[in-house]
Structure formats: structure tokens, C-alpha cells
Design a protein around this motif. Structure first.
Motif, PDB file in Angstrom:
ATOM      1  N   HIS A  73     -66.608  64.968 -22.900  1.00  0.00           N
ATOM      2  CA  HIS A  73     -67.753  64.782 -22.016  1.00  0.00           C
ATOM      3  C   HIS A  73     -67.371  65.253 -20.613  1.00  0.00           C
ATOM      4  O   HIS A  73     -68.102  66.007 -19.978  1.00  0.00           O
ATOM      5  N   LEU A  74     -66.197  64.842 -20.171  1.00  0.00           N
ATOM      6  CA  LEU A  74     -65.828  65.129 -18.786  1.00  0.00           C
ATOM      7  C   LEU A  74     -65.276  66.540 -18.592  1.00  0.00           C
ATOM      8  O   LEU A  74     -65.521  67.162 -17.562  1.00  0.00           O
ATOM      9  N   LEU A  77     -67.920  69.435 -18.156  1.00  0.00           N
ATOM     10  CA  LEU A  77     -68.670  69.541 -16.907  1.00  0.00           C
ATOM     11  C   LEU A  77     -67.740  69.976 -15.778  1.00  0.00           C
ATOM     12  O   LEU A  77     -66.592  69.547 -15.718  1.00  0.00           O
ATOM     13  N   LYS A  95     -64.773  61.057 -24.886  1.00  0.00           N
ATOM     14  CA  LYS A  95     -64.791  60.895 -23.423  1.00  0.00           C
ATOM     15  C   LYS A  95     -64.093  62.072 -22.740  1.00  0.00           C
ATOM     16  O   LYS A  95     -64.570  62.615 -21.747  1.00  0.00           O
ATOM     17  N   ILE A 107     -60.192  54.064 -21.408  1.00  0.00           N
ATOM     18  CA  ILE A 107     -61.054  54.616 -20.351  1.00  0.00           C
ATOM     19  C   ILE A 107     -60.371  54.437 -18.997  1.00  0.00           C
ATOM     20  O   ILE A 107     -60.336  55.342 -18.161  1.00  0.00           O
ATOM     21  N   SER A 108     -59.813  53.259 -18.809  1.00  0.00           N
ATOM     22  CA  SER A 108     -59.168  52.947 -17.542  1.00  0.00           C
ATOM     23  C   SER A 108     -58.015  53.898 -17.228  1.00  0.00           C
ATOM     24  O   SER A 108     -57.693  54.151 -16.072  1.00  0.00           O
ATOM     25  N   GLY A 116     -60.495  58.004 -18.202  1.00  0.00           N
ATOM     26  CA  GLY A 116     -61.839  58.400 -18.637  1.00  0.00           C
ATOM     27  C   GLY A 116     -62.878  58.332 -17.537  1.00  0.00           C
ATOM     28  O   GLY A 116     -63.870  57.616 -17.654  1.00  0.00           O
ATOM     29  N   PHE A 117     -62.628  59.058 -16.457  1.00  0.00           N
ATOM     30  CA  PHE A 117     -63.560  59.015 -15.324  1.00  0.00           C
ATOM     31  C   PHE A 117     -63.392  60.276 -14.495  1.00  0.00           C
ATOM     32  O   PHE A 117     -62.452  61.044 -14.699  1.00  0.00           O
ATOM     33  N   VAL A 118     -64.325  60.484 -13.570  1.00  0.00           N
ATOM     34  CA  VAL A 118     -64.149  61.511 -12.552  1.00  0.00           C
ATOM     35  C   VAL A 118     -63.718  60.760 -11.297  1.00  0.00           C
ATOM     36  O   VAL A 118     -64.364  59.794 -10.905  1.00  0.00           O
ATOM     37  N   SER A 119     -62.631  61.170 -10.675  1.00  0.00           N
ATOM     38  CA  SER A 119     -62.146  60.433  -9.505  1.00  0.00           C
ATOM     39  C   SER A 119     -62.991  60.740  -8.280  1.00  0.00           C
ATOM     40  O   SER A 119     -62.583  61.498  -7.406  1.00  0.00           O
ATOM     41  N   THR A 120     -64.169  60.156  -8.254  1.00  0.00           N
ATOM     42  CA  THR A 120     -65.012  60.341  -7.078  1.00  0.00           C
ATOM     43  C   THR A 120     -65.391  58.973  -6.550  1.00  0.00           C
ATOM     44  O   THR A 120     -65.809  58.113  -7.316  1.00  0.00           O
ATOM     45  N   ASN A 121     -65.184  58.749  -5.280  1.00  0.00           N
ATOM     46  CA  ASN A 121     -65.560  57.470  -4.705  1.00  0.00           C
ATOM     47  C   ASN A 121     -67.040  57.479  -4.334  1.00  0.00           C
ATOM     48  O   ASN A 121     -67.637  58.536  -4.169  1.00  0.00           O
ATOM     49  N   THR A 122     -67.600  56.275  -4.192  1.00  0.00           N
ATOM     50  CA  THR A 122     -68.986  56.169  -3.775  1.00  0.00           C
ATOM     51  C   THR A 122     -69.178  56.860  -2.432  1.00  0.00           C
ATOM     52  O   THR A 122     -68.383  56.657  -1.518  1.00  0.00           O
ATOM     53  N   GLN A 173     -67.616  68.989 -12.819  1.00  0.00           N
ATOM     54  CA  GLN A 173     -67.126  67.847 -12.039  1.00  0.00           C
ATOM     55  C   GLN A 173     -65.824  67.310 -12.611  1.00  0.00           C
ATOM     56  O   GLN A 173     -64.969  66.802 -11.892  1.00  0.00           O
TER      57      GLN A 173
END
Lengths: 638, 218, 248
Positions: free
Chosen positions: C184-185, C188, C181, C124-125, C128-134, C190
Motif C-alpha cells: 500500500h505504502l 504511492l 501494508k 505496523i508500529s 507501517g506508516f509514512v513518517s509525516t507529522n501533523t 508518499q
């Protein structure tokens, strides 16, 4: 001790803006010099660790599970509230603020509650940007469902796995920072003590659960996002590992503990079926959107549910609370169920449950629609009970679920120990005496994504010249030794009873005397019983194995040792609050028709408890609650 | 170093090429089902045509290469897969999948052994051995085929090998399309059926040849 | 009811393990499998023996922490079920049950039935993410996504990361986990922005963790508690091939 909540000036809707305008910042070059420890990787922990990592701080993230993704936020089913008013049904930040404050029986701070409602708008945006697959309409826009205690549909959901999806969003954000090296991850590490240097939280002592090594970690600030302690009842909807140890050990180092006895008993969990049982599985509150709750009108009914005719069924929530019906808030629904069960109308083999019936909904909306909405919950029910809930009603009963109480924090989510922050369920802040459904995911998330990043920076701005904190400081050595000493003590007792025996016994005491309903004599008795049990624990508990290897019994023993102290404080807290409010129902204080009787003139305050040391009684501090916008009214859902 | 996905892609592409070759091979060999004398002339002409044509030669080198790459790649994949797993004391994992999906290596080995026999029987003799000539002056491969399949045990080896090949193909074709990335449920379903039919038709066709010859010329 | 257990006991990563026999009597068939393990441990502790270490936490099938090979099947005899959701009514009285850890080179056994699945976290690291900051998000409604697409993405996102797919795979492949994963991403809008880098990085990490090749036996889908479809793997292959071809 004077408790200063540090509420910013200005009108309610401008307080948070005013804070942000004046909050001190840390420039990007200085952030690299500042270390932050985050304990817990649920929604609050993952989101704050990821956010701080993105901002450029050095973050260390700890969890006792084998992966951050397993934190118990994952199990939240129903949804997350936000005042988006996408449904055009009259929702607004203000309306959500009112619902939450009223739902909490006016035992929360106006400013905190308003801020939570305000930040709820951003949370949905944030989650969607991360790829959380919230339920959508056919046109592609987000869908909502309703939850207990409100008259609008403001709950966003991802089937019955909203917590999982939100947590995965936060977990992925966290793992992204781990990949970049901004966050160091320590899975299978349990915090065993807080290190306080010169009055400030400066580090923690942890145990590597895989090899038993004790480690020291230093930082400029420590964030506890370790969740709730509802597992104290043993039988609860919480995960087996959920515990109160991190916050309790911080409490013993000087952080005050607020309203520990306010523990939500969830109305829709599966009933206990035997002594061997280790947990009670929750069935999402969203089921109450379409399910109708009833018991037979005849006590000791023996007929099958489907054969009981309509006029011999008592839909007691619809009867007692016609305005909200089956969607009455959790405390009220749980108590109403208990009232019927105690009166002898309970169903099931142990007569400890009520029916949750979908027959009408299936008839009106069709099997497929119900399956689409709740399919995974019905599957889960079948797996656990072997019963097909499409054909016969579910059996449900109340069960411990969420601790509204926790570490006392000010508006900035900082405890009474400077540099120690508590986020999510670990703090007491936003839910008052009763939490509304779908507000826990919300609170944990907004604490981590939108509030703490500002308030922690505000605190850290004072630490840019401090330099690295050394783990060689005598306070670290002292805490390290103390931790080893207490672990050694537990192993050394080598008695004849298992840790679970004590946990179950404690749970039973608390369930009977400090659960859904409490009374003074019972609470006094419970305090005595718990003290006896604790004494017995330190004489007769048996913890096998050794310190220097994986030893889950040792982990459990440490947690239960803490529970044995927390339980006593819970009883003190309940005993000294001579009123009924939210989840805290004192039998002496009720109206003629059995509703909670609040006492605003004497008890409009938060009880914050100070640790007295191993001897002596806990010391009570009060934070008076003032209501400027919304005057406390009798909470009626009729 | 290829990734696991690229390794599978290599296996997939060589496998698909070999599977396609089987169709051509089958179509050519259908001549064996002609009346004996006609078949002899046709088949021998066809054999000579194949060995003389430059394009066919080129294709045959690709074919040999494909077989070698397919085998070596499969070996590498299997070795890595074996390293990636650890044995269970009690293992019932088989309930969740088909035996032939789990035993592609075994089936492949059987097919490879068969290939050696098959090459030795015909290809080697045709290329390097001495064959009598037919009435048209071409090498009489047809006679070799007939002689070979008069031995009942050769017939059995050939038929059983076709069974192994059939299962190897059923899973192989299905798996190859996965590796190519066909993910749409509708087409996945169609391809699964088409692949199965293809495998069965090809292998039945080949298996019928020795049986036909055994029974018609004995 | 009575059960004869053969439980894998192993002191630590480097020790040799072995099956040890235990017998439990007077069990309630409505007990969950893990409650049976609790009962076993209680007995062991009171007899002065060390209890069996096993992974578990939420006990409602969502955290993904529990996982055992029960009679040679990941998570036991029921399909699409986690170990914690298994009850003794799925077994016969006096049955012999083999209990072993999930095995794979990428999941070393830490002790008894506990295994190290941190390889999943590292996958995942790696992407496995969308690179969006808070704080960067636009209004949620600025991006309509069809109901069907969301549901499809959800089907992949439902993975609980338990590792049953790897344990049940004869090749020890993590293709189902990784592809779930990725899909999933990528489904979408995003997640589409980073589709090339994501699939390449995640596949490379998956390989680096010593997982095997997927050979499409499809056993993983059968044993997956969430019933994640093997078509995710096909789609991962598509994404990977596409990335190799179109990448600059």
C-alpha cells in the motif's frame, strides 16, 4: 452556571486565526513533563494522540477494542467533506459553512462550524500525505462525489471504505508514535470513571478487559474521544461495543451534557428482519447519488419490485423535494420514509422498508461503472440479504446512526470540567440538530489533527509547574473504590434476565417515543417506563462470571446501566424543546405539509444538562446561540 | 540469524539451481534412447567425460552442496513453521490450496530417498565399485543402467519418484519466482505456465528412460 | 433450523481448552452467525453457565475484530467473507459445526474464542506508516497519482487486519498482512521515501513475533475477507531483496 463558549473576537473568518495567534504555547522541554490521557482511538482519538506524541507530550492512549484500528470510525463508508473546490462548482469555505449550519437547522455555533469548514482544506492534504488512497481521476487528481444536503461535489472518498482508510492513516500515525515510545498504548482497557482533583480532570480509572484488573492512570489533561451513544437504541448502525459510558461517567463527575436527544436516524440502512437481530447495517449515503428511492403507489403492494410499472411508483423524495431529490438531508429523507411506511406503503416482509433502485443508473452508466463506484456496497448487500442489487432494487429503512448531542464543549473543545476535553462525536459541537453526510469523519479528524493540539497546549501551559499527578491521591482511591463497588453490585444482583433484554427493551422505548418523531405525552410515558426498567434492571439483571477475568457480559451491563440513565436524559431533553429542528421532530410542531417547525424566538439555544445526582431531575443550562453572519431561515430543500 | 524471507531465498536459489541441473542431466541422458550399441558407446564416453572434467567437478561440488543446503534449510523452515502453528480439532483449510503446495516437505523427502537409491545405484558403483569395460575401454555404465532397469520394481520406484519430483517442481518453481519477487500479474501467469511445462517435461523425460529400457531390453 | 455446535472453551491463556457440545433449536436461517452465538450465550446465561467469549464489534465486515475457525475454515464456508457476514442459510439443518479460535503461535488464545492479535499492531508500529507529522502536508493536488496506481494501492490497503490469513496458513505466516501494508505504502509516491527501512523493519518484526515462513500455498488469498492478492507477498519479496541489495 454561566456557559461561556469562549468564542474569539474578530470577524467570522478571522476567529480561528485570532485564537491561534494568542494561544499560549508550551516549550518543547516542558512538554516532556506533561501527561495527557486520550480515551478512544477512532479518528479523533488516534489523531490527537499521534499529534500530541509528535509534539513531545507523554501520551497514554486507551481503547476497549483489541486494537486501535478497530474503532468504529473504520465503518464510515461514503466520504469526507472538504471545501477544496477542486470541481470548480462554486464551493468555498463559506458555502460549506452555510450548508453545514443550515443542514444542522441553525442549532450550532457559527464560529465552530466555520472553523470546521476552514480546517477541512488541511485535512485532505494531511490524509494524502499519510498515504490515504482517495479516489482519483484518470489524470491523477482527486475526485469528488456529492452527498446529501448540498449542491456541490465536495466529498472525497476511498471507494466505500473512506472511514477505514482515514482511520488507518491516523492509526498508523499513532502506531508510529507508539513505536517511538511517545505514546503508550492500552488496548482492551475500558474507562470506568473520571478522576477530578480540585475541580480539574486529572485521571481515569480503567478496567483491563482481559484480566479484570482495575488500574489508575493520572495526567494533566484527559481527552475523551469515545464516539457516540446511538447504540442506545440497540438496533442501530453502530458497532456492538459503541457506548456512552465514558462521557456519561464524566457527566456524572460534573461535565454538562448537551442536546442528548439529537440523534440522527440514517435513511439508508438495511431493514430489521427479525427479533434476533443485533444490528442494522448501513448502506452508504453515497448510494443516493445514483439510486432512486421509491415506494409503490398502492398500499400493501404484493408484486415483485421489478414488475411494478413506472407509473405505479412513488419517487417521494423527488416529488416532495425536487431541488435536492434523492439527495435531501438525512433527517428529511428518514422522516419522509417513515411517513410513507406509517401510511402503509412500506415494502418487504415486515412492511418496514422502501426501495433504493439502481435500474436507471445501470441503464444510463452501465453495470461496470456502477460496480466501480459501489461494488463493495453491492457485495455487502448480497452477503447480508442474499439478493443481487444489480438485478433488483435494495430494500432500505431508517436506523439510528449518529449522536449530534454529547458533552458540552466550548470553542476550545473543553468541557465544563477544566482539563477535560471532548473530541469528535463525543462532543456536541459542530453539527447542530442534524449532521450532513461526510461531515462526521471531517469533524473527528479536524478536532484531533488541527484544533485540539492548539487548544490543549493552551490549557497545559498553565500546568508546567504542577509536577507529576500522583495516583495515590484520595480522589483516585475514592473513584477506584466506587468503580469496584458498582461492578460488584452488578455481579451481585444475580437475577433472571440478561443484559441484552434490558438493552433491547430500552431501545424499543426510545425508538417508539424518542426516535424519528416525538410528542410530549409519549416522552413523559417513556421517562416513566425507563425509570421502571432501570429499577427492574438493578433487581433482576443477571451478570454471570466474576470481576477478575475476562467478562464481556459485565462490560455490557455497565454500558447498559449508563444507557438507562442517558435514555432518561434524552427524553427530558426532547420533552423540554418545544419545537422541531433537525433530527428532533416534535409532532406537535410541524407545518401543514408535515415539515419541521422551528421556534427561533424561544429555542435558539443549546440545552446543556447538569447531573442532579441519583435523585432529582436533570438541571437545564442554556447557551444562547447568536447568529451574526447567517440569519436563521426556514430550511427548505424543495 | 536469517530472516524468514532470506531463508526462503536460500531455498529458492538452491532449488532453482537443482532444477536447472535436472535439465542438463536430462539432456545428457537422452543418449539412452539411441539404438543400444550406439547408446552404450556414447553414454559411457559421456560418463567418463563428466567425471574427468575439472569444471564439471566444481559444478558437481556445488550440486552436492546445494542438495545439502536445500535439505537442511527446508528442515529449518519446516521446524519453524510447525512451531508457528497450532492444530485444529477440525481442519478443512486444505480447500483453499493444492495438496502438493501444502506437502512440499513430504514430496521433498520422497525425492531425497529416491536420490539416495539413485546415487547408490549408479553414482556409488561408478565411483567406488567395479564395472566392466566397453569396447572403447570405458567403464560400462550403460550396462549397469540396463541391468538395473530390468527389475520391474526399480522401474516403478523410479517412475513414482518422478511423479513426486514433478509435483515438487511445479510448486517449487512457482514458489521460487514468488520468492525472487516476480509480482507483475502478466509475467506471474507466464512463469506459472512455463514452470509447469518445464516440470512435466523433465519428469516425463526421466520417467520414460526406465520404462523404455525395461521394454526394449527385456 | 437446528444446529449442533462444538465450541472451543478455554478458561484463560494458560489453561487447556476443549470442545464442548451445545445444541440450538428453532433458529432462523436468516440469522447471522454471530446472532446465533448471541442466542447461544443468552441460553447459557439463563442456565447459569458462563457465556462463550468471542471477538466481534462492527458486525458489518470492516473492523476486523471477529474471526473464528468454523468447521475448520477461517471465517466459515463462504469465501471473502468475515464471520459476522456469514448467515445460517449457509448451513444445513441439523448440521454439526465446529467453532474454534484462530490459531497460531503468534495469536495466543485469551479465553474461549478470543485471541491476542497485538502482534499485528507491533508489525505496523515497526514501519507501517509514512513518517509525516501533523501539519506538514503540502496541497493534496501537488502530487498527482494515477487512477490505476491509487486503485492498486487501495487493493492492498483494504486489509482489515482480522488475521484469517495467519489462521488459515499451514505455516502460521503473516506474509499477506505484512506485505499488504508494505505495498500500500510503496506504491504511492508518499511512501516511497522510506521503502528500504520499512520493508526491512517490518519483516524483522514479523519474524520476531513467531510467525512462520510463507510457502506460497496461496490459501490466505482465498480466505481473506478483502481478497488481498498473494502477489503482494511477491512484491514484498521484491522490495526486501531490493533493499538488501541497494541499502548502504
Amino acid at each position: 452556571m454561566k456557559l461561556d463558549a469562549k468564542i474569539p473576537a474578530g470577524s467570522l473568518e478571522h476567529k480561528w486565526d485570532n485564537f491561534k495567534k494568542k494561544a499560549k504555547l508550551v516549550n518543547p522541554a516542558n512538554r516532556k513533563k506533561l501527561d495527557v490521557i486520550v480515551v478512544g482511538t477512532g479518528l479523533a482519538g488516534s489523531s490527537i494522540a499521534a499529534s500530541l506524541g509528535e509534539m513531545g507530550y507523554n501520551v497514554k492512549s486507551f481503547c476497549f477494542q483489541d486494537s486501535p484500528r478497530r474503532a468504529h470510525s473504520v465503518a464510515a463508508q461514503g466520504g469526507v467533506n472538504a471545501a477544496k473546490n477542486y470541481k470548480n462548482d462554486g464551493d468555498s469555505v463559506y458555502r460549506m459553512f452555510v450548508d453545514t449550519l443550515k443542514g444542522g437547522d441553525f442549532r450550532a455555533r457559527e464560529a465552530n462550524v466555520y472553523r470546521m469548514a476552514e480546517c477541512s482544506l488541511n485535512l485532505i492534504d494531511q490524509a494524502v500525505a499519510q498515504g490515504v488512497p482517495f479516489g482519483r481521476e484518470y489524470g491523477g487528481y482527486l475526485n469528488n462525489r456529492s452527498f446529501g444536503g448540498v449542491q456541490v461535489s465536495r466529498t472525497f472518498y476511498a471507494r466505500g471504505q473512506t472511514g477505514q482508510q482515514l482511520l488507518l492513516g491516523a492509526y498508523q500515525a499513532l502506531m508510529r508514535q507508539v513505536g517511538k515510545g511517545a505514546v503508550q498504548l492500552f488496548a482492551r482497557h475500558e474507562m470506568l470513571d473520571l478522576v477530578v482533583i480540585d475541580g480539574k480532570a486529572r485521571g481515569i480509572i480503567v478496567r483491563n478487559l482481559d484480566n479484570g484488573e482495575i488500574e489508575r492512570h493520572a495526567a494533566h489533561a484527559v481527552v475523551l474521544a469515545t464516539g457516540g451513544y446511538g447504540k442506545i437504541y440497540y438496533l442501530s448502525t453502530l458497532a456492538m461495543g459503541c457506548n456512552g459510558s465514558a462521557i456519561w461517567r464524566a457527566h456524572k463527575k460534573g461535565a454538562l451534557m448537551a442536546s442528548p436527544s439529537w440523534i440522527q436516524i440514517h435513511p439508508t440502512s438495511l431493514p430489521q428482519s427479525g427479533d434476533y437481530q443485533s444490528k442494522l447495517t448501513l448502506m452508504s449515503e453515497s448510494l443516493r447519488n445514483d439510486g432512486r428511492i421509491w415506494v409503490p403507489t398502492k398500499a400493501d403492494e404484493t408484486r415483485e419490485a421489478n414488475t411494478i410499472p413506472e407509473d405505479e411508483r412513488d419517487y417521494y423524495l423527488e416529488r416532495r423535494y425536487p431541488a435536492f431529490g434523492n439527495l435531501a438531508p438525512r433527517d428529511i429523507s428518514s422522516r419522509a420514509a417513515k411517513e410513507r411506511i406509517d401510511a402503509g406503503f412500506g415494502i418487504g416482509p415486515l412492511k418496514n422498508a422502501v426501495y433504493l433502485d439502481f435500474a436507471k443508473a445501470i441503464k444510463e452508466q452501465g453495470h461496470d461503472k456502477i460496480k466501480e463506484k459501489y461494488g463493495n456496497l453491492f457485495d455487502m448487500y448480497r452477503k447480508i440479504t442474499g439478493v443481487d442489487a444489480y438485478k433488483e432494487p435494495m430494500m432500505i429503512s431508517p436506523s439510528a446512526h449518529f449522536s449530534m448531542g454529547g458533552l458540552w464543549v466550548d470553542y476550545e473543545l473543553m468541557t465544563t470540567l477544566p482539563g477535560l476535553f471532548a473530541l469528535g462525536e463525543a462532543n456536541f459541537a459542530d453539527h447542530g440538530a442534524n449532521r450532513l453526510g461526510a461531515n462526521s469523519l471531517l469533524q473527528a479528524s479536524v478536532d484531533g489533527y488541527f484544533i485540539a493540539p492548539y487548544t490543549i497546549a493552551n490549557y497545559l501551559s498553565g500546568d508546567i509547574h504542577t509536577g507529576k499527578i500522583s495516583t495515590d491521591h484520595p480522589e483516585f482511591a475514592r473513584a477506584h473504590e466506587a468503580v469496584e463497588g458498582s461492578l460488584q453490585q452488578l455481579i451481585g444482583i444475580n437475577g433472571s434476565k440478561t443484559v441484552d433484554y434490558y438493552h433491547k427493551t430500552l431501545g424499543k422505548i426510545l425508538y417508539d417515543y424518542c426516535g424519528l418523531a416525538r410528542h410530549a405525552a409519549g416522552l413523559e410515558l417513556a421517562i416513566q417506563e425507563i425509570r421502571k426498567l432501570r429499577e427492574d434492571f438493578y433487581k433482576n439483571v443477571k451478570v454471570p462470571g466474576n470481576l477478575s477475568s475476562m467478562n464481556s457480559e459485565l462490560e455490557k451491563a455497565g454500558r447498559v446501566a449508563d444507557y438507562l440513565e442517558i435514555g432518561e436524559l434524552m427524553c427530558f431533553d426532547a420533552l423540554t424543546r418545544n419545537e422541531s429542528c433537525g433530527a428532533h421532530f416534535r409532532e406537535e410542531y410541524q407545518t401543514e405539509d408535515g415539515e419541521a417547525l422551528r421556534n427561533d424566538s424561544e429555542y435558539q439555544f443549546i440545552s446543556a444538562w447538569e447531573w442532579p445526582g441519583m435523585q432529582g431531575e436533570p438541571i437545564l443550562h442554556k447557551e444562547e446561540l447568536t447568529f451574526e453572519v447567517l440569519q436563521p431561515i426556514v430550511r427548505s430543500y424543495k | 540469524m536469517l530472516t524468514t524471507l532470506s531463508r526462503k531465498m536460500l531455498l529458492c536459489l538452491t532449488g532453482l539451481f537443482l532444477a536447472f541441473f535436472l535439465l542438463i542431466h536430462l539432456l545428457g541422458n537422452l543418449q539412452l534412447f539411441l539404438p543400444a550399441e550406439e547408446a552404450r558407446l556414447q553414454f559411457n564416453w559421456y560418463s567418463q567425460f563428466l567425471s574427468g572434467n575439472t569444471f564439471i567437478k566444481l559444478v558437481s561440488y556445488i550440486l552436492y552442496l546445494s542438495i545439502i543446503v536445500h535439505v537442511i534449510d527446508a528442515l529449518l523452515v519446516t521446524i519453524k513453521n510447525k512451531k508457528a502453528t497450532a492444530p485444529y480439532k477440525k481442519d478443512s483449510r486444505g480447500r483453499a490450496s493444492k495438496w502438493y503446495s501444502r506437502n512440499m516437505g513430504v514430496l521433498g523427502t520422497l525425492v531425497l530417498i529416491f536420490l539416495v537409491i539413485h546415487f547408490q545405484n549408479f553414482w556409488y558403483v561408478y565411483k567406488f565399485g567395479t564395472l566392466p569395460l566397453d569396447s572403447a575401454g570405458k567403464k560400462d555404465l550403460y550396462q549397469l543402467v540396463v541391468t538395473t532397469f530390468q527389475e520391474w520394481w526399480y522401474v516403478i520406484i523410479y517412475v513414482l519418484s518422478m511423479v513426486a519430483l514433478c509435483y515438487h517442481l511445479i510448486h517449487g518453481l512457482h514458489s521460487a519466482l514468488r520468492t525472487l519477487g516476480v509480482f507483475h500479474p502478466k509475467y506471474v501467469r507466464w512463469f506459472k505456465i512455463i514452470g509447469g511445462v518445464y516440470a512435466v517435461l523433465i519428469c516425463t523425460g526421466f520417467a520414460l528412460m526406465p520404462i523404455y529400457i525395461y521394454f526394449t531390453t527385456n | 433450523m437446528k444446529l449442533n455446535l462444538k465450541v472451543w472453551r478455554q478458561k484463560d491463556r494458560n489453561s487447556q481448552g476443549q470442545l464442548v457440545d451445545y445444541t440450538l433449536d428453532h433458529l432462523n436461517p436468516h440469522m447471522s452467525f454471530l446472532e446465533m452465538m448471541d442466542t447461544l450465550n443468552e441460553t447459557l446465561i439463563l442456565n447459569g453457565e458462563e457465556p462463550v467469549e468471542f471477538d466481534h464489534d462492527c458486525r458489518e465486515g470492516i473492523c476486523g475484530q471477529c474471526g473464528m475457525m468454523i468447521n475448520g475454515i477461517a471465517h466459515g464456508p463462504l469465501e471473502n467473507t468475515t464471520t459476522c457476514q456469514l448467515h445460517l442459510r449457509s448451513f444445513q439443518d441439523n448440521e454439526t459445526i465446529f467453532i474454534e479460535p484462530f490459531r497460531s503461535a503468534a495469536f495466543p488464545v485469551k479465553r474461549d474464542l478470543r485471541v491476542d492479535r497485538s502482534a499485528f499492531d507491533r508489525i505496523i508500529s515497526s514501519g507501517g506508516f509514512v513518517s509525516t507529522n501533523t501539519g506538514q502536508a503540502p496541497d493534496a493536488h501537488s502530487l498527482p497519482i494515477s487512477h490505476q496506481l491509487t486503485e492498486e494501492a487501495f487493493d492492498a490497503a483494504a486489509c482489515i487486519g482480522c488475521g484469517a490469513c495467519v489462521a488459515t496458513c499451514k505455516n502460521g505466516s503473516a506474509a499477506l498482512f505484512t506485505s499488504a501494508k508494505i505495498n500500500h505504502l510503496v506504491l504511492l509516491p508518499q511512501g516511497k521515501e522510506e521503502r528500504q527501512e520499512r520493508v526491512i523493519n517490518m519483516v524483522q518484526q514479523m519474524d520476531a513475533e513467531a510467525f512462520g515462513h510463507c510457502s506460497n500455498t496461496e490459501a490466505c488469498e482465498v480466505e481473506c475477507p478483502q481478497g488481498i492478492s498473494v502477489l503482494n507477498i511477491a512484491r514484498m519479496n521484491y522490495e526486501y531483496n531490493r533493499a538488501l541489495i541497494t541499502r548502504k
